[in-house]
Design an enzyme around this catalytic site. Sequence first.
Site, mmCIF file in Angstrom:
data_model
loop_
_atom_site.group_PDB
_atom_site.id
_atom_site.type_symbol
_atom_site.label_atom_id
_atom_site.label_comp_id
_atom_site.label_asym_id
_atom_site.label_seq_id
_atom_site.Cartn_x
_atom_site.Cartn_y
_atom_site.Cartn_z
ATOM 1 N N PRO A 1 13.364 2.710 27.351
ATOM 2 C CA PRO A 1 12.433 1.862 27.768
ATOM 3 C C PRO A 1 12.195 0.536 27.070
ATOM 4 N N SER B 1 10.498 -11.718 14.167
ATOM 5 C CA SER B 1 11.383 -10.840 14.886
ATOM 6 C C SER B 1 11.962 -11.550 16.015
ATOM 7 N N ALA B 2 13.265 -11.172 16.429
ATOM 8 C CA ALA B 2 14.191 -11.544 17.574
ATOM 9 C C ALA B 2 13.295 -11.125 18.906
ATOM 10 N N LEU C 1 -3.661 -4.692 2.346
ATOM 11 C CA LEU C 1 -3.837 -6.055 2.957
ATOM 12 C C LEU C 1 -5.400 -6.134 3.464
ATOM 13 N N ASN D 1 0.745 -1.113 0.065
ATOM 14 C CA ASN D 1 -0.119 -0.065 0.033
ATOM 15 C C ASN D 1 0.742 1.263 0.055
ATOM 16 N N LEU D 2 2.328 0.953 -0.167
ATOM 17 C CA LEU D 2 3.225 2.100 -0.076
ATOM 18 C C LEU D 2 3.100 2.949 1.138
ATOM 19 N N SER D 3 2.567 2.618 2.339
ATOM 20 C CA SER D 3 2.500 3.209 3.625
ATOM 21 C C SER D 3 3.654 3.883 3.923
ATOM 22 N N TYR E 1 3.857 -3.760 18.723
ATOM 23 C CA TYR E 1 4.275 -4.397 17.516
ATOM 24 C C TYR E 1 4.851 -5.682 17.852
ATOM 25 N N PHE F 1 16.880 -10.952 13.239
ATOM 26 C CA PHE F 1 17.922 -10.032 14.313
ATOM 27 C C PHE F 1 17.910 -8.642 13.796
ATOM 28 N N ASN F 2 18.744 -8.047 13.601
ATOM 29 C CA ASN F 2 18.728 -6.714 13.318
ATOM 30 C C ASN F 2 19.416 -6.423 11.839
ATOM 31 N N LYS G 1 3.736 -9.816 16.458
ATOM 32 C CA LYS G 1 4.518 -10.842 15.913
ATOM 33 C C LYS G 1 4.536 -12.077 16.249
HETATM 34 P P1 NAD Z 1 9.078 -1.809 5.732
HETATM 35 O O1 NAD Z 1 8.321 -0.792 6.474
HETATM 36 O O2 NAD Z 1 10.306 -1.052 4.660
HETATM 37 O O3 NAD Z 1 8.582 -2.697 5.039
HETATM 38 C C1 NAD Z 1 6.939 -2.864 5.047
HETATM 39 C C2 NAD Z 1 6.216 -2.789 3.869
HETATM 40 O O4 NAD Z 1 4.755 -3.276 3.925
HETATM 41 C C3 NAD Z 1 6.140 -1.357 3.303
HETATM 42 O O5 NAD Z 1 6.526 -1.029 2.037
HETATM 43 C C4 NAD Z 1 4.659 -0.905 3.533
HETATM 44 O O6 NAD Z 1 4.174 -0.024 2.690
HETATM 45 C C5 NAD Z 1 3.857 -2.209 3.511
HETATM 46 N N1 NAD Z 1 2.756 -2.181 4.248
HETATM 47 C C6 NAD Z 1 2.462 -2.089 5.604
HETATM 48 N N2 NAD Z 1 1.062 -2.405 5.823
HETATM 49 C C7 NAD Z 1 0.639 -2.970 4.713
HETATM 50 C C8 NAD Z 1 -0.851 -3.157 4.280
HETATM 51 N N3 NAD Z 1 -1.746 -3.285 5.317
HETATM 52 N N4 NAD Z 1 -1.024 -3.437 3.151
HETATM 53 C C9 NAD Z 1 -0.195 -3.477 2.252
HETATM 54 N N5 NAD Z 1 1.112 -3.074 2.494
HETATM 55 C C10 NAD Z 1 1.585 -2.745 3.670
HETATM 56 O O7 NAD Z 1 9.805 -2.641 6.822
HETATM 57 P P2 NAD Z 1 11.032 -3.757 6.770
HETATM 58 O O8 NAD Z 1 12.051 -3.394 7.524
HETATM 59 O O9 NAD Z 1 11.347 -4.108 5.362
HETATM 60 O O10 NAD Z 1 10.403 -4.945 7.543
HETATM 61 C C11 NAD Z 1 9.745 -5.953 6.767
HETATM 62 C C12 NAD Z 1 9.039 -7.095 7.736
HETATM 63 O O11 NAD Z 1 10.061 -7.425 8.556
HETATM 64 C C13 NAD Z 1 7.754 -6.158 8.582
HETATM 65 O O12 NAD Z 1 7.060 -7.216 8.895
HETATM 66 C C14 NAD Z 1 8.750 -6.163 9.883
HETATM 67 O O13 NAD Z 1 7.982 -6.170 10.974
HETATM 68 C C15 NAD Z 1 9.864 -7.363 9.768
HETATM 69 N N6 NAD Z 1 10.865 -7.107 10.830
HETATM 70 C C16 NAD Z 1 11.828 -6.055 10.338
HETATM 71 C C17 NAD Z 1 12.784 -5.748 11.031
HETATM 72 C C18 NAD Z 1 13.707 -4.557 10.795
HETATM 73 O O14 NAD Z 1 14.641 -4.275 11.770
HETATM 74 N N7 NAD Z 1 13.610 -4.169 9.573
HETATM 75 C C19 NAD Z 1 13.135 -6.763 12.047
HETATM 76 C C20 NAD Z 1 12.212 -7.903 12.288
HETATM 77 C C21 NAD Z 1 11.250 -8.093 11.565
HETATM 78 C C1 UD1 Z 2 14.460 -2.664 17.556
HETATM 79 C C2 UD1 Z 2 13.026 -3.219 18.191
HETATM 80 C C3 UD1 Z 2 12.461 -4.276 17.998
HETATM 81 C C4 UD1 Z 2 12.613 -4.461 16.350
HETATM 82 C C5 UD1 Z 2 14.052 -4.261 15.861
HETATM 83 C C6 UD1 Z 2 14.302 -4.654 14.498
HETATM 84 C C7 UD1 Z 2 12.845 -1.377 19.937
HETATM 85 C C8 UD1 Z 2 12.588 -1.361 21.511
HETATM 86 N N1 UD1 Z 2 12.815 -2.473 19.364
HETATM 87 O O1 UD1 Z 2 15.411 -3.517 18.142
HETATM 88 O O2 UD1 Z 2 11.213 -4.701 18.447
HETATM 89 O O3 UD1 Z 2 12.434 -5.935 16.066
HETATM 90 O O4 UD1 Z 2 14.349 -3.047 16.159
HETATM 91 O O5 UD1 Z 2 15.773 -4.240 14.091
HETATM 92 O O6 UD1 Z 2 12.815 -0.386 19.110
HETATM 93 N N2 UD1 Z 2 20.202 2.514 19.929
HETATM 94 C C9 UD1 Z 2 20.876 3.799 20.600
HETATM 95 N N3 UD1 Z 2 20.668 5.027 19.827
HETATM 96 C C10 UD1 Z 2 19.830 4.836 18.670
HETATM 97 C C11 UD1 Z 2 19.012 3.850 18.627
HETATM 98 C C12 UD1 Z 2 19.523 2.759 19.042
HETATM 99 O O7 UD1 Z 2 21.789 3.655 21.457
HETATM 100 O O8 UD1 Z 2 19.465 6.287 18.479
HETATM 101 C C13 UD1 Z 2 20.732 1.326 20.743
HETATM 102 C C14 UD1 Z 2 19.665 0.450 21.390
HETATM 103 O O9 UD1 Z 2 19.479 1.135 22.586
HETATM 104 C C15 UD1 Z 2 20.204 -0.866 21.134
HETATM 105 C C16 UD1 Z 2 20.807 -0.951 19.824
HETATM 106 O O10 UD1 Z 2 21.016 0.602 19.639
HETATM 107 O O11 UD1 Z 2 21.032 -1.191 21.999
HETATM 108 C C17 UD1 Z 2 19.989 -1.342 18.813
HETATM 109 O O12 UD1 Z 2 18.519 -0.589 18.627
HETATM 110 P P1 UD1 Z 2 17.741 -0.605 17.354
HETATM 111 O O13 UD1 Z 2 18.374 -0.724 16.076
HETATM 112 O O14 UD1 Z 2 16.667 0.268 17.695
HETATM 113 O O15 UD1 Z 2 17.060 -2.130 17.421
HETATM 114 P P2 UD1 Z 2 16.733 -3.073 18.676
HETATM 115 O O16 UD1 Z 2 16.389 -2.303 19.776
HETATM 116 O O17 UD1 Z 2 17.478 -4.066 18.825
#
Ligand code: NAD
Ligand code: UD1
Length: 344
Positions: A295, A124-125, A59, A32-34, A151, A180-181, A155
């Site tokens: 937090p 997600s982790a 969706l 949906n490009l949100s 959030y 993970f990250n 998951k």
């Molecule tokens: P992102 O926001 O870049 O991508 C998500 C996409 O979904 C976007 O293009 C958004 O427009 C689209 N979207 C959201 N709601 C929608 C809807 N109702 N209908 C159609 N499209 C919709 O995020 P991302 O980082 O690419 O993450 C992808 C997936 O991986 C997500 O499910 C996220 O929760 C999961 N995830 C991401 C991370 C991370 O750190 N990036 C970590 C763990 C899990």
């Molecule tokens: C965050 C999300 C988690 C998600 C994950 C995906 C939170 C609390 N958790 O995890 O739900 O699945 O992203 O990648 O947001 N940090 C700083 N300064 C900043 C940003 C982050 O010090 O400006 C630190 C954080 O405290 C952490 C580390 O960097 O120790 C990574 O942070 P972040 O990239 O936000 O990822 P997570 O917290 O692991």
Amino acid sequence: MHVLVTGGAGYIGSHTCLELLNAGHQVTVVDNLSNSSEESLQRVSTLTGKEIAFFRIDLLDQLGLDAVFRDNQFDAVIHFAALKAVGESVAKPLAYYQNNITGTVNLCDATQRHHVSHFVFSSSATVYGIPRSLPLTETSATPMEEVTNPYGRSKLMLEYILKDWQASQPQTNVALLRYFNPVGAHESGQIGEDPNGIPNNLLPYISQVAVGKLERVGVFGCDYETPDGTGVRDYIHVVDLARGHVLALDKLAENPGVVTYNLGTGNGYSVLEIVAAFERACGKKIPFTFLDRRPGDIAVCYADPSLAKTELGWVAERGIDEMCTDGWRWQSQNPSGYTTIAGS
Ligand code: NAD
Ligand code: UD1
């Protein structure tokens, strides 16, 4: 396979579309490009020389979604579409549950009615809450009461929903991939993470400091029980993560039922180590200030990725320097993300 990729225009989705196309799959995207731009898909097409069919559909729009399934014969669904901002999910829990949970249920319903048997889910982790022991394995506890925000709870709830759904129709195969990250970008510098507003996550924040859009990094906490007092995470290159999805599809073709995999490197890096790695990558000093703990943050989190190695043949190949170098290439070539005008 013909793969429906929901959220395919987003950060991880666009990198996965590229790997799918390079592996010879056909790709259709619903988004949906949100939180993304169609430009990412155009760039993936240019990079691969292959077309992506794109439908701008939410969706939550069941009729629109059904039409896409009706008009295509998909072999698999990879489901990225979700809202993912932790802080926003605390402020707007209903929007998160509606989008992430109702959206996924609608997608499962269409998947079932159109007899598509393979489904890959972005988990997600965060589902592990506060780790009891490290590294985290797929059998580590996932206590709902320790997941600190809507959030994360969406998951974990969806993992249960998908398992219940699969149990009701065993011909369906589901892969739950616990990322993970994810960080970094494709080596071309053409696609990458393009967050809206001020980034919540560490790497996008650091790269915006490096490019001059933000002044200094706030380091959340310097008194954790870690070697330098700052939080430790398992950062994984988004291209390695994307490749994991292609291999997960191969696994689902063996009809395994439900499979769950950690996608991480197994290495933990502190915030200060990441700042130092990014300084090496961009050749600039990254100013930072210590702030209070954020937090809900945990001290240390890293994966045991050995199950994915054994069962998928997947290992993360790119290290922290490559993650930062590729992330910096994307950020420096596209300082305003996909809205950057070419050549400016
Ligand atoms: P992102 O926001 O870049 O991508 C998500 C996409 O979904 C976007 O293009 C958004 O427009 C689209 N979207 C959201 N709601 C929608 C809807 N109702 N209908 C159609 N499209 C919709 O995020 P991302 O980082 O690419 O993450 C992808 C997936 O991986 C997500 O499910 C996220 O929760 C999961 N995830 C991401 C991370 C991370 O750190 N990036 C970590 C763990 C899990
Ligand atoms: C965050 C999300 C988690 C998600 C994950 C995906 C939170 C609390 N958790 O995890 O739900 O699945 O992203 O990648 O947001 N940090 C700083 N300064 C900043 C940003 C982050 O010090 O400006 C630190 C954080 O405290 C952490 C580390 O960097 O120790 C990574 O942070 P972040 O990239 O936000 O990822 P997570 O917290 O692991």
